[in-house]
Design an enzyme around this catalytic site. Sequence first.
Site, PDB file in Angstrom:
ATOM      1  N   ASP A 104      -5.625  -3.669  -9.003  1.00  0.00           N
ATOM      2  CA  ASP A 104      -3.994  -3.455  -8.652  1.00  0.00           C
ATOM      3  C   ASP A 104      -3.909  -2.009  -8.720  1.00  0.00           C
ATOM      4  O   ASP A 104      -4.604  -1.208  -9.091  1.00  0.00           O
ATOM      5  CB  ASP A 104      -3.253  -4.032 -10.127  1.00  0.00           C
ATOM      6  CG  ASP A 104      -1.992  -3.699 -10.077  1.00  0.00           C
ATOM      7  OD1 ASP A 104      -1.247  -4.065  -9.071  1.00  0.00           O
ATOM      8  OD2 ASP A 104      -1.545  -3.280 -11.119  1.00  0.00           O
ATOM      9  N   ASP A 142      -0.590   0.273  -9.144  1.00  0.00           N
ATOM     10  CA  ASP A 142       0.487   0.917  -9.965  1.00  0.00           C
ATOM     11  C   ASP A 142       0.140   0.422 -11.268  1.00  0.00           C
ATOM     12  O   ASP A 142      -0.054  -0.704 -11.790  1.00  0.00           O
ATOM     13  CB  ASP A 142       1.934   0.230  -9.538  1.00  0.00           C
ATOM     14  CG  ASP A 142       2.331   0.754  -8.276  1.00  0.00           C
ATOM     15  OD1 ASP A 142       2.282   1.821  -7.872  1.00  0.00           O
ATOM     16  OD2 ASP A 142       2.971  -0.346  -7.431  1.00  0.00           O
ATOM     17  N   GLY A 147       4.320  -5.578 -11.628  1.00  0.00           N
ATOM     18  CA  GLY A 147       3.566  -6.426 -11.018  1.00  0.00           C
ATOM     19  C   GLY A 147       4.397  -7.361 -10.144  1.00  0.00           C
ATOM     20  O   GLY A 147       3.727  -8.185  -9.307  1.00  0.00           O
ATOM     21  N   VAL A 148       5.803  -7.534 -10.227  1.00  0.00           N
ATOM     22  CA  VAL A 148       6.650  -8.571  -9.378  1.00  0.00           C
ATOM     23  C   VAL A 148       7.070  -7.639  -8.334  1.00  0.00           C
ATOM     24  O   VAL A 148       7.309  -6.347  -8.124  1.00  0.00           O
ATOM     25  CB  VAL A 148       7.548  -9.302 -10.196  1.00  0.00           C
ATOM     26  CG1 VAL A 148       7.016  -9.904 -11.471  1.00  0.00           C
ATOM     27  CG2 VAL A 148       8.771  -8.270 -10.703  1.00  0.00           C
ATOM     28  N   ARG A 167       9.504  -6.351  -4.931  1.00  0.00           N
ATOM     29  CA  ARG A 167      10.754  -5.549  -4.990  1.00  0.00           C
ATOM     30  C   ARG A 167      11.907  -6.310  -5.094  1.00  0.00           C
ATOM     31  O   ARG A 167      12.807  -5.953  -5.844  1.00  0.00           O
ATOM     32  CB  ARG A 167      10.824  -4.830  -3.551  1.00  0.00           C
ATOM     33  CG  ARG A 167      11.703  -3.671  -3.483  1.00  0.00           C
ATOM     34  CD  ARG A 167      11.620  -2.955  -2.158  1.00  0.00           C
ATOM     35  NE  ARG A 167      10.548  -2.511  -1.828  1.00  0.00           N
ATOM     36  CZ  ARG A 167      10.021  -2.067  -0.788  1.00  0.00           C
ATOM     37  NH1 ARG A 167      10.962  -1.899   0.484  1.00  0.00           N
ATOM     38  NH2 ARG A 167       8.873  -1.521  -0.308  1.00  0.00           N
ATOM     39  N   SER A 191       2.786  -4.038  -3.836  1.00  0.00           N
ATOM     40  CA  SER A 191       3.628  -2.900  -3.352  1.00  0.00           C
ATOM     41  C   SER A 191       3.731  -2.799  -1.747  1.00  0.00           C
ATOM     42  O   SER A 191       2.507  -2.481  -1.256  1.00  0.00           O
ATOM     43  CB  SER A 191       3.479  -1.604  -4.015  1.00  0.00           C
ATOM     44  OG  SER A 191       3.955  -0.599  -3.579  1.00  0.00           O
ATOM     45  N   LYS A 192       4.652  -2.637  -1.113  1.00  0.00           N
ATOM     46  CA  LYS A 192       4.476  -2.074   0.480  1.00  0.00           C
ATOM     47  C   LYS A 192       4.379  -0.752   0.501  1.00  0.00           C
ATOM     48  O   LYS A 192       4.141  -0.279   1.762  1.00  0.00           O
ATOM     49  CB  LYS A 192       5.649  -2.807   1.031  1.00  0.00           C
ATOM     50  CG  LYS A 192       5.875  -4.365   0.916  1.00  0.00           C
ATOM     51  CD  LYS A 192       7.327  -4.647   1.665  1.00  0.00           C
ATOM     52  CE  LYS A 192       7.329  -6.146   1.615  1.00  0.00           C
ATOM     53  NZ  LYS A 192       8.606  -6.872   1.803  1.00  0.00           N
ATOM     54  N   ASN A 193       4.360   0.036  -0.440  1.00  0.00           N
ATOM     55  CA  ASN A 193       4.176   1.246  -0.178  1.00  0.00           C
ATOM     56  C   ASN A 193       2.535   1.873  -0.521  1.00  0.00           C
ATOM     57  O   ASN A 193       2.262   2.753  -0.605  1.00  0.00           O
ATOM     58  CB  ASN A 193       5.095   2.232  -1.176  1.00  0.00           C
ATOM     59  CG  ASN A 193       6.373   2.230  -0.905  1.00  0.00           C
ATOM     60  OD1 ASN A 193       6.816   2.466   0.268  1.00  0.00           O
ATOM     61  ND2 ASN A 193       7.266   1.468  -1.798  1.00  0.00           N
ATOM     62  N   ASP A 234      -2.840  -4.487 -14.968  1.00  0.00           N
ATOM     63  CA  ASP A 234      -2.101  -3.965 -16.019  1.00  0.00           C
ATOM     64  C   ASP A 234      -0.794  -4.970 -16.209  1.00  0.00           C
ATOM     65  O   ASP A 234      -0.088  -4.574 -17.184  1.00  0.00           O
ATOM     66  CB  ASP A 234      -1.655  -2.672 -15.983  1.00  0.00           C
ATOM     67  CG  ASP A 234      -0.514  -2.417 -14.755  1.00  0.00           C
ATOM     68  OD1 ASP A 234      -0.614  -3.121 -13.928  1.00  0.00           O
ATOM     69  OD2 ASP A 234       0.370  -1.727 -14.975  1.00  0.00           O
TER      70      ASP A 234
HETATM   71  C1  BG6 Z   1       4.212  -3.050  -8.189  1.00  0.00           C
HETATM   72  C2  BG6 Z   1       5.036  -2.820  -9.283  1.00  0.00           C
HETATM   73  O1  BG6 Z   1       2.999  -2.596  -7.919  1.00  0.00           O
HETATM   74  O2  BG6 Z   1       4.856  -3.153  -6.844  1.00  0.00           O
HETATM   75  C3  BG6 Z   1       6.535  -3.380  -9.154  1.00  0.00           C
HETATM   76  O3  BG6 Z   1       4.399  -2.968 -10.469  1.00  0.00           O
HETATM   77  C4  BG6 Z   1       7.131  -2.934  -7.830  1.00  0.00           C
HETATM   78  O4  BG6 Z   1       7.063  -2.792 -10.433  1.00  0.00           O
HETATM   79  C5  BG6 Z   1       6.230  -3.769  -6.524  1.00  0.00           C
HETATM   80  O5  BG6 Z   1       8.275  -3.914  -8.172  1.00  0.00           O
HETATM   81  C6  BG6 Z   1       6.418  -3.437  -5.489  1.00  0.00           C
HETATM   82  O6  BG6 Z   1       6.678  -2.402  -4.862  1.00  0.00           O
HETATM   83  P1  BG6 Z   1       7.404  -1.731  -3.740  1.00  0.00           P
HETATM   84  O7  BG6 Z   1       6.607  -0.324  -3.497  1.00  0.00           O
HETATM   85  O8  BG6 Z   1       6.907  -2.582  -2.383  1.00  0.00           O
HETATM   86  O9  BG6 Z   1       8.546  -1.552  -3.787  1.00  0.00           O
HETATM   87 MG    MG Z   2       0.385  -2.926 -11.989  1.00  0.00          MG
END
Ligand code: BG6
Ligand code: MG
Length: 220
Positions: free
Chosen positions: A12, A14, A50-51, A53, A120-122, A174
């Site tokens: 994972d 983040d 982990g959830v 956006r 995460s899309k980032n 995590d």
């Molecule tokens: C997860 C985070 O890795 O990514 C979450 O733990 C977050 O808190 C999720 O909401 C989505 O991330 P992003 O960057 O696509 O907004």
């Molecule tokens: Mg995480």
Amino acid sequence: MGIRMIKGVIFDLDGVLVSTDEMHFKAWEKFAKELGIINFTKEDNKRQKGVSRMESLEVVLSKGSRVYSEEEKQEFAERKNQYYIKLLQSLKEDAILPGVINTLKMLKEKEILIGIGSVSKNTPLILDKTGLTPYIDKVSCGLDITRSKPDPQVFEVAAEKLGLLKEDCLVVEDSIAGIIAAKAAHMRTLGVGPEYKQLRADYAVANLQEEIDWKSILDS
Ligand code: BG6
Ligand code: MG
């Protein structure tokens, strides 16, 4: 049953490889205040771990009393993401969590494939900013999936991209949602982070700098 060696480790992002939780929190908090929600706390932020956006947005909105349309929610999520991306611009190597680089190097030496499984899309931006990209063989992230954790999809896609059977992968997570997802994908699990004791992972440690019995984890 014989011994089954782990061939790939899916991390994972983040809270496992990098510390971005504070930036997520700040971005949501700024957005929450604009909506007049002033009681959004770090405790609420934990439920966003982990959830996706959109699901994270619901956690914030549940602190207020108004009901919003789908269109408004899309705009809210986009707005928070803009704040988050702005904060991510200052992300650099020092955001990599303790023990991470040594762990990645150790796995590479053992010729174990390294994947990312993050909703995460980032993810590409974060890997890039921290300089982690060269350590990673394949990335499965929010851009590749239609269902987020606790659904196993993000880990199944990671295994597929790595060219491995699900049973040959270990997931490092995590969040509770992430551990449930990994178990649903029939993968072995290593829980890390401040909540590692509550994760119900097969193995658990506070962080990757701890003394970890990799031999028994990888050979189990
Ligand atoms: C997860 C985070 O890795 O990514 C979450 O733990 C977050 O808190 C999720 O909401 C989505 O991330 P992003 O960057 O696509 O907004
Ligand atoms: Mg995480």
